[in-house]
Enzyme design. Structure first.
Site, mmCIF file in Angstrom:
data_model
loop_
_atom_site.group_PDB
_atom_site.id
_atom_site.type_symbol
_atom_site.label_atom_id
_atom_site.label_comp_id
_atom_site.label_asym_id
_atom_site.label_seq_id
_atom_site.Cartn_x
_atom_site.Cartn_y
_atom_site.Cartn_z
ATOM 1 N N HIS A 97 0.795 -1.231 0.000
ATOM 2 C CA HIS A 97 0.000 0.000 0.000
ATOM 3 C C HIS A 97 0.829 1.283 0.000
ATOM 4 C CE1 HIS A 97 -4.452 1.070 1.101
ATOM 5 N NE2 HIS A 97 -4.038 1.666 0.007
ATOM 6 N N ASP A 124 -9.955 -0.542 3.852
ATOM 7 C CA ASP A 124 -8.787 -1.092 4.544
ATOM 8 C C ASP A 124 -9.177 -1.520 5.957
ATOM 9 O OD1 ASP A 124 -6.072 -1.504 5.362
ATOM 10 O OD2 ASP A 124 -5.409 0.219 4.159
ATOM 11 N N HIS A 126 -6.871 -1.048 8.111
ATOM 12 C CA HIS A 126 -5.979 -0.097 8.794
ATOM 13 C C HIS A 126 -6.171 1.318 8.235
ATOM 14 C CE1 HIS A 126 -3.993 -4.070 8.223
ATOM 15 N NE2 HIS A 126 -3.717 -3.963 9.518
ATOM 16 N N ASP A 128 -3.527 3.477 8.010
ATOM 17 C CA ASP A 128 -2.272 3.806 7.303
ATOM 18 C C ASP A 128 -1.894 5.279 7.441
ATOM 19 O OD1 ASP A 128 -2.208 1.155 6.563
ATOM 20 O OD2 ASP A 128 -2.894 1.483 4.511
ATOM 21 N N HIS A 141 4.058 1.016 4.247
ATOM 22 C CA HIS A 141 2.663 0.743 3.838
ATOM 23 C C HIS A 141 1.668 1.133 4.937
ATOM 24 C CE1 HIS A 141 1.958 -3.669 5.428
ATOM 25 N NE2 HIS A 141 2.565 -2.929 6.323
ATOM 26 N N ASP A 227 -7.302 -1.938 -0.282
ATOM 27 C CA ASP A 227 -6.368 -2.853 0.384
ATOM 28 C C ASP A 227 -7.163 -4.129 0.660
ATOM 29 O OD1 ASP A 227 -4.930 -4.240 2.378
ATOM 30 O OD2 ASP A 227 -4.108 -2.384 3.224
ATOM 31 N N ASP A 229 -6.810 -6.418 2.598
ATOM 32 C CA ASP A 229 -7.009 -6.821 3.998
ATOM 33 C C ASP A 229 -8.224 -6.131 4.621
ATOM 34 O OD1 ASP A 229 -6.176 -4.328 5.200
ATOM 35 O OD2 ASP A 229 -4.093 -4.998 5.277
ATOM 36 N N GLU A 272 -1.838 -5.067 -1.704
ATOM 37 C CA GLU A 272 -1.631 -5.961 -0.552
ATOM 38 C C GLU A 272 -2.038 -7.407 -0.784
ATOM 39 O OE1 GLU A 272 0.043 -5.309 2.296
ATOM 40 O OE2 GLU A 272 0.325 -3.141 1.966
HETATM 41 N N1 ARG Z 1 -1.341 -1.280 4.203
HETATM 42 C C1 ARG Z 1 -1.263 -2.055 5.272
HETATM 43 N N2 ARG Z 1 -1.530 -3.332 5.208
HETATM 44 N N3 ARG Z 1 -0.867 -1.488 6.385
HETATM 45 C C2 ARG Z 1 -0.691 -2.190 7.638
HETATM 46 C C3 ARG Z 1 -0.161 -1.277 8.707
HETATM 47 C C4 ARG Z 1 0.016 -1.993 10.002
HETATM 48 C C5 ARG Z 1 0.494 -1.114 11.144
HETATM 49 N N4 ARG Z 1 -0.496 -0.130 11.501
HETATM 50 C C6 ARG Z 1 1.813 -0.439 10.805
HETATM 51 O O1 ARG Z 1 1.843 0.751 10.597
HETATM 52 O O2 ARG Z 1 2.818 -1.102 10.740
HETATM 53 MN MN MN Z 2 -3.519 -0.358 3.715
HETATM 54 MN MN MN Z 3 -4.457 -2.839 5.534
#
Ligand code: ARG
Ligand code: MN
Ligand code: MN
Length: 302
Positions: A97, A124, A126, A128, A141, A227, A229, A272
């Site tokens: 991402h 998502d 998250h 991010d 990411h 994303d 996820d 992702e």
């Molecule tokens: N694009 C993603 N899958 N991001 C996951 C981030 C996970 C976590 N918040 C981090 O900053 O490490």
């Molecule tokens: Mn993401």
């Molecule tokens: Mn994510």
């Protein structure tokens, strides 16, 4: 019918787990181009962009692989800008991402030139929105939103021509269920609009999306940053940072269908997907189904 430009960015330099670099080919194998062609779109597969290998190093000054992330995003920025200049719909096939920095910066610059209102829909688990000072992992990411809002490593900020490519009011998050402690503060400070899973549970996807899309008009360019996820890992196991408790297949599909109904989708990131963790390419196949919905496929109307 529009022309869709498929742009592969085979990298996992921004991720914590390796394997997302195989995402573009997983989408090709799952039949992405043919699926969109069957819906009447012209599809051009631009192939994969070139960039540095993943050196697989520890974070330095709070970030991992900064030069590599910059190089990949530069390639993405150029390719997305080129596609937009030709009036194509760029579909960025990630990759992790972090690539949304280059992709959305290019979209924001183009929208400013054309006096369009950019709306970013961030699907998502998250948010991010970490920066190099607050990220618990140093993985970029987890930082693209912060960079696009004008916060983060200097090398990754300001690409659209303005310090902030987007403002908080033009960004909506959907499906969120994992936010780091300091990220929570950032969300508050920046006044970000987060529709977390509890909101979707309580109000349903339909009301959530009605709210998200209410002020979309003919001058709006919608960018979706998808994303994988975002989905529940039971549906989409092929991701590096899965979190349980995500939207179901139908909830996600309704989200896509409602965006499609606006007729304002202008660009898309699909990121992702990690084939090394997937089960028989299920996650890429799922992504193709959702992309079809996003581009207007529906059960009863053709
Ligand atoms: N694009 C993603 N899958 N991001 C996951 C981030 C996970 C976590 N918040 C981090 O900053 O490490
Ligand atoms: Mn993401
Ligand atoms: Mn994510």
């Amino acid at each position: 019918m529009a022309t869709v430009s498929l742009i592969g960015a085979p990298t996992d330099v921004g991720a914590s787990v390796r394997g997302a670099g195989m995402g573009p080919d997983a989408l090709r194998v799952a039949g992405l181009a043919a699926a969109l062609q069957a819906q009447g779109f012209d599809v051009i597969d631009r192939g994969n962009l070139a960039g540095p290998p993943n050196p697989w190093q520890q974070p330095a000054q709070g970030v991992r692989h900064l030069p590599e992330v910059v190089a990949w995003n530069r390639a993405v920025f150029e390719a997305v800008s080129t596609a937009l200049a030709m009036n194509h719909v760029p579909l960025l096939m990630g990759g992790d991402h972090c690539l949304a920095i280059g992709s959305i910066s290019a979209v924001a610059r183009q929208c400013r030139q054309e006096r369009k209102n950019l709306r970013v829909i961030w699907l998502d688990a998250h948010t991010d929105v970490n920066t190099e000072t607050i990220s618990p992992s140093g993985n970029i990411h987890g930082m693209p939103v912060a960079c696009l809002l004008g916060h983060g490593p200097a090398d990754l900020v300001g690409w659209s021509g303005e310090r902030a490519a987007i403002d908080a009011g033009s960004l909506d998050f959907i499906g969120i269920r994992s936010v780091d402690a300091d990220e929570r503060q950032a969300i508050k400070q920046m006044g970000l609009q987060v529709f977390d899973m509890r909101h979707i549970d309580e109000h349903g996807m339909r009301n959530t999306m009605t709210e998200v899309l209410q002020d979309v008009d003919e001058d709006t360019h919608i960018h979706v940053s998808f994303d994988l996820d975002c989905l529940d890992p039971m549906e989409a196991p092929g991701v590096g940072t899965g979190v349980r408790g995500g939207p179901t297949y139908r909830e996600m599909q309704l989200c896509m269908e409602m965006i499609a109904d606006t007729g304002r989708l202008g660009s898309l990131d699909v990121v992702e997907i990690n084939p090394a963790l997937d089960v028989r390419n299920r996650t890429a196949e799922l992504a193709v189904e959702f992309i079809q919905s996003l581009f207007g496929a529906s059960t009863l109307v053709r």
